[in-house]
Write a protein that holds these residues in place. Structure first.
Motif, mmCIF file in Angstrom:
data_model
loop_
_atom_site.group_PDB
_atom_site.id
_atom_site.type_symbol
_atom_site.label_atom_id
_atom_site.label_comp_id
_atom_site.label_asym_id
_atom_site.label_seq_id
_atom_site.Cartn_x
_atom_site.Cartn_y
_atom_site.Cartn_z
ATOM 1 N N GLN A 104 -32.445 79.214 16.198
ATOM 2 C CA GLN A 104 -33.376 78.921 15.316
ATOM 3 C C GLN A 104 -33.010 78.465 14.031
ATOM 4 N N TRP A 105 -31.714 78.877 13.658
ATOM 5 C CA TRP A 105 -31.127 78.435 12.405
ATOM 6 C C TRP A 105 -29.836 77.747 12.729
ATOM 7 N N ALA A 106 -29.274 77.921 13.906
ATOM 8 C CA ALA A 106 -28.108 76.932 14.296
ATOM 9 C C ALA A 106 -28.385 75.319 14.322
ATOM 10 N N ARG A 107 -29.804 75.203 14.653
ATOM 11 C CA ARG A 107 -30.098 73.739 14.754
ATOM 12 C C ARG A 107 -29.661 72.863 13.802
ATOM 13 N N GLU A 128 -32.223 86.247 6.088
ATOM 14 C CA GLU A 128 -31.328 84.837 5.977
ATOM 15 C C GLU A 128 -30.014 85.161 5.359
ATOM 16 N N LYS A 129 -29.982 86.279 4.581
ATOM 17 C CA LYS A 129 -28.973 86.462 3.860
ATOM 18 C C LYS A 129 -27.461 86.492 4.646
ATOM 19 N N SER A 143 -25.900 84.881 12.862
ATOM 20 C CA SER A 143 -25.936 86.600 12.984
ATOM 21 C C SER A 143 -26.894 86.954 12.235
ATOM 22 N N ARG A 144 -28.101 86.187 12.287
ATOM 23 C CA ARG A 144 -29.256 86.645 11.345
ATOM 24 C C ARG A 144 -30.122 87.530 12.381
ATOM 25 N N LYS A 168 -39.179 89.159 8.184
ATOM 26 C CA LYS A 168 -38.172 88.817 7.323
ATOM 27 C C LYS A 168 -37.548 89.828 6.538
ATOM 28 N N VAL A 169 -36.277 90.076 6.640
ATOM 29 C CA VAL A 169 -35.665 91.111 5.911
ATOM 30 C C VAL A 169 -35.738 90.606 4.199
ATOM 31 N N ARG A 170 -36.238 91.551 3.315
ATOM 32 C CA ARG A 170 -36.296 91.195 1.808
ATOM 33 C C ARG A 170 -35.057 91.465 1.221
#
Length: 559
Positions: free
Chosen positions: A447-450, A471-472, A477-478, A557-559
């Protein structure tokens, strides 16, 4: 005394010579551009951001107001040139898609469109259907829809252009790359291209045997050919875009970002105007001194471009542009266009108005949470799992790009076939496959490697499946270790799970190649739309009012 009178023949010759050398006045070319019409024959919701940063929501577009605006502007200049930047069809509301988008092609003909770049959605039903839409006829892969509105279909009277799409077997372009229009004695060269990354946003089966080359390189190769054919002024129509913080009617904006910027910078300097698309954004920007424009989508805007040209040399002396909001009522529609639309609506009325369920709310939203989850995404993912449960489905995935509108309902909260079809207009079918726990985790990381990834492409997931992401952490590795669960139990990397998704995702669409690695695959003929309609029909009033307001926290989502 010698006569001072010139012989008549000599006087005439001198007069003609003077006329021959007199400079011609500059010529004003008026061009109107649109993009990403997506079959929106009627007005639709448009969120307009003004120069003050405030957003206003209104209804805009529709072929009636488009026809009225073009009629008014043609009264100012009968030689108005109308061009497009792709996605005229595909992902369309039911009013167009239920007739194989033939009404939208006919509408573009009535509006006097001259040429358009191909967009990725022109490939939705494959190359055969694309060429049928260009050339006409009834031999279609969608026989239940083609030529059903009228007994014959004449095809587009405008030209689709793409200088970067090649048939791998023949080495020839799928459609012409360019064409020349004679406007007020000036030869205007129009050259088209679709995004090179079409393979990532189209079903692989729909574009099999086609190659998509670099947009700028392909256009630049065409420039000498166009020059040799007499083109004086060059305009690029490119189905690729960008975004900006500037208002859509801000002249010469300087904050454009995205793929179109790099493309524009590589183009031959002779190309002074780039009409772009794909990103559904309105802008009038300058990139290395050339205009790069886009007119949002769905006919919400039209871009008016004025070029002043030396007709002798073809030198472009100036370029100016405006984006005009097309609000119904601002322009009196062409009567023939109104009559055409009324006929299509009447022919479609019974099917579109067919009630399918009572939602209990007036709208289920596709807007995602900070984590990337939406109420409507949850609903669709649940629907496809429910439909495939008897075939072993445990987890459902839905791509947010395939959800085209909120699921709306009438005042009494009854939703109709037309409402549902507007949400899922592609006619995608459902595929089943086995994926291991490790593959599912790899899929989630994609989803984020695109390329050009954003939270808006977070996959929607079915009830019982959940995970957390951070997202950090670096891309790849998210996903928080141990957080991926099915019915509260962490996924086992070595265990196999039965997954359902639409055939676009199943083929690796939207840059999710892990789907294509699934095993024990079953391609069903069941449409995602039918699964949604059935699910809603079996669950009257089951959607809590909160369904329209918040997602179910399946994705955190981790805050």
């Amino acid at each position: 005394m010698p006569s001072r009178r010139f012989p008549l023949a000599l006087l005439l010759a001198l007069t003609l010579a003077g006329c021959a050398t007199a400079p011609r006045a500059p010529v004003e070319l008026n061009i109107v551009a649109l993009n990403d019409f997506h079959g929106n024959l009627e007005p639709s919701k448009y969120n307009y951001k003004g120069a003050d940063g405030k957003t206003e929501t209104l209804r805009a577009g529709g072929i009636e107001v488009l026809s009225g605006a073009l009629k008014a502007w043609r009264a100012e200049d009968k030689d108005l040139l109308v061009v497009g930047a792709g996605d005229l069809v595909g992902a369309s509301p039911a009013l167009s898609s239920m007739w194989a988008d033939e009404p939208s092609i006919d509408a573009m003909n009535m509006l006097g469109l001259s040429a358009s770049a191909l967009g990725n959605h022109e490939f939705d039903a494959g190359r055969k259907e694309l060429l049928r839409q260009q050339n006409g006829g009834c031999d279609s892969p969608r026989p239940d829809k083609a030529c059903k509105l009228a007994p014959g279909f004449g095809g587009a009277r405008f030209a689709y252009l793409a200088t970067n799409v090649t048939d791998s077997a023949t080495g020839k372009l799928l459609v012409p790359g360019w064409r020349i229009e004679d406007v007020k004695g000036v030869k205007v060269g129009l050259v088209g291209a679709v995004l090179q990354g079409t393979a990532s946003v189209a079903m692989s089966s729909a574009i099999a045997g086609l190659t998509f080359a670099d947009e700028a390189e392909s256009i630049n190769k065409a420039v000498p050919q166009m020059r040799a054919a007499g083109a004086q002024v060059l305009i690029a129509l490119i189905h690729e875009g960008g975004s900006t913080v500037d208002a859509p009617d801000q002249p010469d904006c300087a904050n454009l970002k995205g793929a179109i910027v790099d493309i524009a910078k590589k183009l031959d300097p002779a190309i002074r105007v780039v009409v772009s698309g794909h990103s559904h954004t309105g802008y009038l920007c300058k990139v290395d001194g050339r205009l790069v424009s886009q007119a949002d989508a769905a006919g919400h805007l039209l871009t008016r471009i004025k070029m002043t040209v030396d007709p002798a040399s073809g030198t472009v002396q100036s370029v100016a542009a405006r984006n005009i909001i097309l609000k119904p009522g601002d322009y009196a529609p062409e009567p023939q266009v109104s009559a055409f639309l009324a006929n299509v609506k009447e022919r479609s009325r019974e099917q579109l108005a067919r009630p399918i369920a009572r939602l209990g709310v007036t709208m289920v939203a596709r807007k995602s949470s900070e984590a990337g989850e939406s109420p409507l995404g949850d609903l669709i993912a649940d629907a496809i799992v429910a439909k495939m449960r008897d075939q072993g489905a445990q987890i459902g995935f839905m791509n947010p790009g395939g959800i085209r509108k909120d699921l709306e309902a009438n005042a009494d909260t009854t939703t109709t076939y037309g409402h549902a079809q507007a949400v899922l207009p592609f006619g995608n079918t459902l595929d089943l496959m086995d994926l291991t726990g490790a593959q599912i985790r790899a899929l989630l990381e994609q989803q984020w490697a695109r390329p050009a990834a954003s939270e808006s492409m977070v996959l929607q997931v079915s009830k019982g499946f959940s995970y957390r992401w951070d997202e950090k952490q670096p891309k790849g590795s998210r996903i928080v270790p141990g957080s991926v669960k099915l019915n509260g139990v962490p996924l086992d990397d070595n265990k196999t799970y039965r997954v359902v998704a639409n055939n676009f995702l199943a083929e690796g669409g939207d840059n999710f190649p892990e789907f294509a690695k699934g095993t024990n695959r079953v391609a069903t003929p069941i449409r995602d739309l039918d699964a949604l309609i059935e699910y809603l029909g079996k669950t009257p009033d089951a959607l809590a009012p909160s369904a329209s307001l918040a997602a179910s926290a399946r994705i955190e989502k981790v805050r």
